[in-house]
Design a protein around this motif. Structure first.
Motif, PDB file in Angstrom:
ATOM      1  N   TRP A 138     -13.372   6.470  -0.464  1.00 52.96           N
ATOM      2  CA  TRP A 138     -13.071   6.637   1.170  1.00 52.96           C
ATOM      3  C   TRP A 138     -14.176   7.230   1.792  1.00 52.96           C
ATOM      4  O   TRP A 138     -15.312   7.612   1.247  1.00 52.96           O
ATOM      5  CB  TRP A 138     -11.888   7.885   1.203  1.00 52.96           C
ATOM      6  CG  TRP A 138     -10.719   7.561   0.325  1.00 52.96           C
ATOM      7  CD1 TRP A 138     -10.238   7.361  -0.953  1.00 52.96           C
ATOM      8  CD2 TRP A 138      -9.443   7.413   1.327  1.00 52.96           C
ATOM      9  NE1 TRP A 138      -9.164   7.032  -0.852  1.00 52.96           N
ATOM     10  CE2 TRP A 138      -8.759   7.079   0.406  1.00 52.96           C
ATOM     11  CE3 TRP A 138      -9.225   7.350   2.732  1.00 52.96           C
ATOM     12  CZ2 TRP A 138      -7.185   6.921   0.747  1.00 52.96           C
ATOM     13  CZ3 TRP A 138      -7.889   7.138   3.104  1.00 52.96           C
ATOM     14  CH2 TRP A 138      -6.734   7.077   1.981  1.00 52.96           C
TER      15      TRP A 138
ATOM     16  N   HIS B 167      -3.553   9.326   1.271  1.00 46.97           N
ATOM     17  CA  HIS B 167      -2.630   8.505   1.946  1.00 46.97           C
ATOM     18  C   HIS B 167      -1.725   8.879   2.743  1.00 46.97           C
ATOM     19  O   HIS B 167      -1.448   8.332   4.019  1.00 46.97           O
ATOM     20  CB  HIS B 167      -2.044   7.664   0.763  1.00 46.97           C
ATOM     21  CG  HIS B 167      -2.985   6.499   0.000  1.00 46.97           C
ATOM     22  ND1 HIS B 167      -3.581   6.866  -0.997  1.00 46.97           N
ATOM     23  CD2 HIS B 167      -3.234   5.416   0.339  1.00 46.97           C
ATOM     24  CE1 HIS B 167      -4.293   6.174  -1.493  1.00 46.97           C
ATOM     25  NE2 HIS B 167      -4.005   4.941  -0.745  1.00 46.97           N
TER      26      HIS B 167
ATOM     27  N   HIS C  25      -7.354  -2.766  -2.211  1.00 47.77           N
ATOM     28  CA  HIS C  25      -5.919  -2.891  -2.040  1.00 47.77           C
ATOM     29  C   HIS C  25      -5.508  -2.547  -0.640  1.00 47.77           C
ATOM     30  O   HIS C  25      -4.735  -2.873  -0.090  1.00 47.77           O
ATOM     31  CB  HIS C  25      -5.167  -1.933  -2.858  1.00 47.77           C
ATOM     32  CG  HIS C  25      -5.233  -0.455  -2.635  1.00 47.77           C
ATOM     33  ND1 HIS C  25      -5.257   0.341  -3.900  1.00 47.77           N
ATOM     34  CD2 HIS C  25      -5.284   0.466  -1.581  1.00 47.77           C
ATOM     35  CE1 HIS C  25      -5.309   1.424  -3.452  1.00 47.77           C
ATOM     36  NE2 HIS C  25      -5.101   1.566  -1.997  1.00 47.77           N
TER      37      HIS C  25
ATOM     38  N   HIS D 208       0.797  -1.119  -0.020  1.00 42.55           N
ATOM     39  CA  HIS D 208       0.029   0.092   0.071  1.00 42.55           C
ATOM     40  C   HIS D 208       0.775   1.169  -0.186  1.00 42.55           C
ATOM     41  O   HIS D 208       0.678   2.128  -0.710  1.00 42.55           O
ATOM     42  CB  HIS D 208      -0.885  -0.004   1.225  1.00 42.55           C
ATOM     43  CG  HIS D 208      -2.166   0.944   1.151  1.00 42.55           C
ATOM     44  ND1 HIS D 208      -3.099   0.995   2.076  1.00 42.55           N
ATOM     45  CD2 HIS D 208      -2.626   1.701   0.347  1.00 42.55           C
ATOM     46  CE1 HIS D 208      -3.932   1.645   1.692  1.00 42.55           C
ATOM     47  NE2 HIS D 208      -3.576   2.278   0.597  1.00 42.55           N
TER      48      HIS D 208
ATOM     49  N   ASP E 164      -9.698   4.221   3.917  1.00 42.16           N
ATOM     50  CA  ASP E 164      -9.349   3.848   2.638  1.00 42.16           C
ATOM     51  C   ASP E 164     -10.410   2.561   2.283  1.00 42.16           C
ATOM     52  O   ASP E 164     -10.195   1.481   3.117  1.00 42.16           O
ATOM     53  CB  ASP E 164      -7.972   3.512   2.403  1.00 42.16           C
ATOM     54  CG  ASP E 164      -7.610   3.183   1.120  1.00 42.16           C
ATOM     55  OD1 ASP E 164      -8.499   3.066   0.232  1.00 42.16           O
ATOM     56  OD2 ASP E 164      -6.330   3.262   0.824  1.00 42.16           O
TER      57      ASP E 164
HETATM   58 MN    MN Z   1      -5.068   3.282  -0.744  1.00 43.00          MN
END
Ligand code: MN
Length: 235
Positions: free
Chosen positions: A163, A114, A204, A63, A200
């Motif tokens: 998100w 992120h 992934h 990630h 998130d």
């Molecule tokens: Mn992500």
């Protein structure tokens, strides 16, 4: 006549994003060879395995080192191609993101989201919430359990990638969600405001450990939330 390089150096500014972990250089023109990149990948504030068993090591490694790095690289690529005057920070870029390229929206959002996400998680989680934040949560949701429930609900209902957000609107806190890498700072967001928490829910972020069980990931996520960092993001 003004020298272009010195003009650009003069305009170079440093902006602090989110909790202050991220430095961003800005300049008047598109990047030239040898120029510092617009964005850099911030280091994780803990080891890859630090959030185990809630978030597994391999997920954190991929990630951060692959996904987030790609957002940074592609944002820099996109910024290098642009010729408009870049803003002093990512935050101000988001204010007019509807007028920018899709690449800048996706990768700029990816970089910001992120950078925040790593900061608002911690291996040293405690249930103690700083007073200012606790007061705002209680006033807006009644209690923290209701907030978590609403966040998990918004995160579960987000179709595809995106998100879930806890957003500050002056004295009020609200829950929302966005698709892709959009966030509440963007002019395109349905619910705008200061992002305090972003979870998130791209696959992934959880698929290696939780596969299709997004709800299990969301329940586990609250075991690593960093309430101190969340409180610091209040404006
Ligand atoms: Mn992500």
């Amino acid at each position: 006549m003004e020298n272009n390089q010195s003009r650009r150096n003069f305009i170079k500014a440093t902006a602090i994003i989110g909790a202050g972990a991220l430095l961003t250089n800005t300049k008047l023109n598109a990047l030239a060879p040898g120029d510092a990149p617009f964005a850099t990948l911030p280091a994780l504030p803990y080891d890859y395995a630090a959030l185990e068993p809630h978030i597994d090591m391999l997920t954190m490694q991929i990630h951060h080192d692959k996904h987030h790095k790609t957002y940074v690289d592609k944002l820099n690529e996109a910024m290098a191609k642009e010729t408009y005057t870049p803003p002093p920070s990512l935050e101000s870029l988001f204010e007019t993101i509807s007028a920018k390229s899709v690449a800048i929206r996706n990768h700029g959002g990816g970089h910001y989201n992120h950078s925040m996400f790593w900061q608002i998680m911690t291996p040293k989680h405690t249930d103690t919430i700083p007073d200012k934040l606790k007061t705002a949560i209680d006033a807006s949701f009644g209690n923290v359990e209701t907030l978590k429930k609403q966040m998990n609900d918004a995160a579960s209902k987000r179709f595809g990638s995106g998100w879930a957000w806890l957003v500050q609107q002056k004295d009020k806190l609200v829950v929302s969600s966005t698709p892709n890498q959009d966030n509440p700072l963007m002019d395109v967001a349905e619910v705008k405001g200061q992002p305090l928490i972003g979870i998130d829910v791209w696959e992934h972020a959880y698929y290696l450990k939780y596969q299709n069980k997004r709800g299990d990931y969301l329940d586990a996520w609250w075991n690593v939330v960093n309430w101190n960092e969340v409180a610091k993001r209040m404006r």
